[in-house]
Motif scaffolding. Structure first.
Motif, PDB file in Angstrom:
ATOM      1  N   ALA A 401      -9.523   1.294  -7.466  1.00  0.00           N
ATOM      2  CA  ALA A 401     -10.022   2.628  -7.135  1.00  0.00           C
ATOM      3  C   ALA A 401      -9.860   2.938  -5.650  1.00  0.00           C
ATOM      4  O   ALA A 401      -9.420   4.031  -5.278  1.00  0.00           O
ATOM      5  N   TYR A 402     -10.205   1.988  -4.781  1.00  0.00           N
ATOM      6  CA  TYR A 402     -10.130   2.323  -3.358  1.00  0.00           C
ATOM      7  C   TYR A 402      -8.698   2.287  -2.826  1.00  0.00           C
ATOM      8  O   TYR A 402      -8.372   2.957  -1.848  1.00  0.00           O
ATOM      9  N   LEU A 403      -7.826   1.552  -3.483  1.00  0.00           N
ATOM     10  CA  LEU A 403      -6.421   1.555  -3.080  1.00  0.00           C
ATOM     11  C   LEU A 403      -5.670   2.757  -3.658  1.00  0.00           C
ATOM     12  O   LEU A 403      -4.706   3.241  -3.057  1.00  0.00           O
ATOM     13  N   ASN A 404      -6.103   3.231  -4.821  1.00  0.00           N
ATOM     14  CA  ASN A 404      -5.455   4.363  -5.477  1.00  0.00           C
ATOM     15  C   ASN A 404      -5.384   5.590  -4.584  1.00  0.00           C
ATOM     16  O   ASN A 404      -4.479   6.414  -4.712  1.00  0.00           O
ATOM     17  N   ALA A 405      -6.353   5.721  -3.693  1.00  0.00           N
ATOM     18  CA  ALA A 405      -6.450   6.914  -2.854  1.00  0.00           C
ATOM     19  C   ALA A 405      -5.487   6.896  -1.676  1.00  0.00           C
ATOM     20  O   ALA A 405      -5.365   7.893  -0.969  1.00  0.00           O
ATOM     21  N   ILE A 406      -4.808   5.765  -1.442  1.00  0.00           N
ATOM     22  CA  ILE A 406      -4.006   5.612  -0.224  1.00  0.00           C
ATOM     23  C   ILE A 406      -2.533   5.910  -0.499  1.00  0.00           C
ATOM     24  O   ILE A 406      -1.900   5.232  -1.304  1.00  0.00           O
TER      25      ILE A 406
END
Length: 589
Positions: A401-406
């Protein structure tokens, strides 16, 4: 003399004890910890090293009015035993039992919840500032290790504390080791101080406006008590340098401090480790470490970095063979990520191996220093997914989830050890952007994973099982549970494995979805913002008429238990999945 430990329920019970009784108590606590941890597993060495220190702290200070903050919390077992949890200590790290780390909701004596390192000084300083504003005169103590104090956050807190008049005592528990041996210039400095080679006036702690004292023997109970009594009523930041031995009291734990940090089950008399029945299989961390060593032997442009986890990540194999090209930078996740970017710009293929839960600490560096500049660092994310007994502080469930935004970042999740091996091989030569490769804690189910190297196509969606009515879209090693759950199915379900989570091939996914009535997405990570969410967006964008079911980790912190118990709680075990699959296919349960 009669046993002392049965008479101790809370720190107040220590106050009436003689020095002789307290010293006897130290031995009884060590034996108690060894007895329980030998059966249950857990963090052994760190707690054995702070027995006298913990007794002295609770004897002198008025906890919980005086606030005691343990850094990381590996060493807090003695603290738990002395603060009302002795009778339930055998539930440590078990489902519905006490946590392996200090936790505010568990006890008023746990002043701050910990699990990641280097937070203690900031937290204790914050409490000290807040309490002073309210006219309180209580003391605040942060106990931090020599590995943790080298982290940037700890330095930031020390730098701030030095210009306050906070009632703060920083206790440096110096045993020259974290999980692995400490590294860096600060380690050398502390070693010189302990050996008397560095004059007191040339003291870096004093330069930060702390009153420095020490180093003193952290196993000399009388000396510790005297020092804490001297410091108790000081009204400005104090720094006490205490020297301890990790694993103190168990010969094998003292001799092999890395192995006995968290040794699993062992013989409580001899200290010998008990045979692991999974030894015929290989841990995923070793698949990574041994594969990287193979690649490094043929590729002199391959470089690897870990922040303080050479043994846990198995980078140790390459570090031993190529010490100039595989390095431990200490507890410095932010530095590790930006350092990797710099080395990559020098023309090396850089693998940065880091636990999922610790990569969270370098999120800005991931965005600003790597992805924004499209620097092709390869992040090997160990302990991705549910991690078991370490619990909520260590779960590797947020990284998708937190990598998906990058932007610019590719995310890969191999389904097994062979695919992990081939992924690492492919990335060393064909990588032009930042990449994250996630893999779980624990053992691979494959014995023969050392196959010849082959280049693989990350973007290919792999059909694992053929069906006609519904499809399971799975990513990562959780597919093993999917296939076990579908052992009843004769053709209703297709199963597709997505090695590449980001970017997704939208056209191919739309073509797949249009063939089925129901799509079930599955990931060993949080549902919110994860792989399933990305599939949902494709469905909405293309106005597809299909039923979507997202399986993953719910929107809550998952507490300590075995991995399988956590799977069951999240509905990710094979039986829970099978019940859902049968319901979807109208097969009677």
């Amino acid at each position: 003399m009669a046993a002392i430990l049965p008479t101790i329920q809370f720190p107040s019970d220590l106050k009436s004890k003689t020095m002789e009784e307290l010293e006897q108590l130290a031995g009884e606590i060590r034996r108690f910890i060894i007895d329980v941890v030998s059966v249950n597993g857990g963090h052994l060495g760190a707690s054995l090293g702070v027995v006298e220190l913990t007794i002295a702290l609770h004897y002198v200070f008025d906890t919980p009015i005086d606030k005691l903050v343990w850094d990381v919390g590996h060493q807090a077992y003695v603290h738990k035993i002395l603060t009302g949890r002795k009778e339930v200590f055998d539930s440590n790290r078990r489902k519905n039992g006490i946590s392996g780390f200090p936790k505010i909701s568990e006890s008023e004596y746990d002043a701050f919840g910990v699990g990641h390192s280097s937070t203690s000084v900031s937290a204790a300083l914050g409490m000290a500032i807040g309490d002073k504003l309210q006219g309180k005169n209580n003391q605040h103590i942060a106990v931090i290790g020599d590995a943790s104090i080298a982290s940037g956050m700890a330095f930031e807190a020390l730098n701030h504390a030095g210009v306050t008049n906070a009632r703060l005592i920083v206790v440096l528990n110096d045993n020259a080791i974290g999980i692995d041996p400490s590294v860096g210039a600060l380690k050398s400095y502390l070693m010189q101080v302990k050996q008397g080679k560095n004059p007191k006036e040339n003291n870096m702690i004093k330069s930060l406006n702390f009153d420095y004292s020490g180093p003193i023997d952290g196993h000399d109970l009388k000396m510790l008590i005297n020092e804490f009594q001297r410091l108790k009523n000081k009204n400005k930041p104090q720094f006490l340098h205490v020297v301890t031995t990790k694993g103190k009291g168990l010969k094998k734990a003292e001799e092999n401090q890395v192995l006995y940090h968290a040794p699993g089950k062992f013989d409580k008399i001899t200290g010998d480790l008990l045979q692991n029945n999974q030894q015929e299989f290989t841990k995923y961390q070793d698949v990574f470490g041994l594969t990287l060593l193979e690649l490094a032997q043929k590729n002199n442009k391959l470089f690897a970095i870990t922040p303080a986890m050479p043994t846990g990540s198995s980078l140790k194999y390459m570090m031993d063979a190529f010490p100039d090209r595989a390095i431990d930078v200490g507890i410095a996740e932010q530095h590790a990520v930006t350092l990797a970017a710099g080395i990559s710009l020098s023309g090396f293929t850089v693998f940065c191996t880091i636990y999922s839960t610790f990569l969270q600490r370098a999120y800005d560096q991931l965005i600003h220093d790597v992805a924004l500049q499209n620097i092709p660092v390869i992040f090997c994310i160990d302990r991705a997914g549910l991690v078991g007994e370490d619990g909520a502080t260590h779960q590797g469930i947020f990284d998708i989830a937190y990598l998906n935004a990058i932007p610019n970042l590719k995310i890969l999740a191999p389904k097994d050890a062979v695919e992990l091996r081939q992924t690492l091989y492919t990335l060393q030569d064909a990588n032009s952007q930042p990449v994250a490769v996630r893999y779980p804690r624990g053992y691979s189910s494959e014995k023969n994973w050392k196959v010849p190297f082959e280049t693989i196509d990350f973007s290919k969606i792999q059909k694992i099982k053929k069906g006609t009515e519904a499809a399971v879209f799975s990513t990562g090693t959780i597919i093993e549970n999917v296939l076990e759950a579908l052992n009843f199915d004769t053709g209703f379900f297709s199963v597709y494995h997505f090695l590449q989570i980001k970017p997704l091939n939208e056209k191919a996914i739309v073509d797949l979805i249009e063939r089925y009535q129901t799509i079930i997405t599955l990931e060993e990570g949080v549902i919110n913002g994860g792989f399933g969410s990305m599939i949902n967006q494709i469905v909405l964008k293309n106005k597809l008429k299909v039923t979507i079911i997202n399986l993953g980790v719910p929107d809550e912190f998952i507490e300590h238990a075995t991995v399988n118990e956590q799977f069951i709680y999240c509905g990710l075990d094979s039986l829970s999945m099978q019940n859902l699959f049968k319901k979807v296919s109208n097969v009677s349960i």
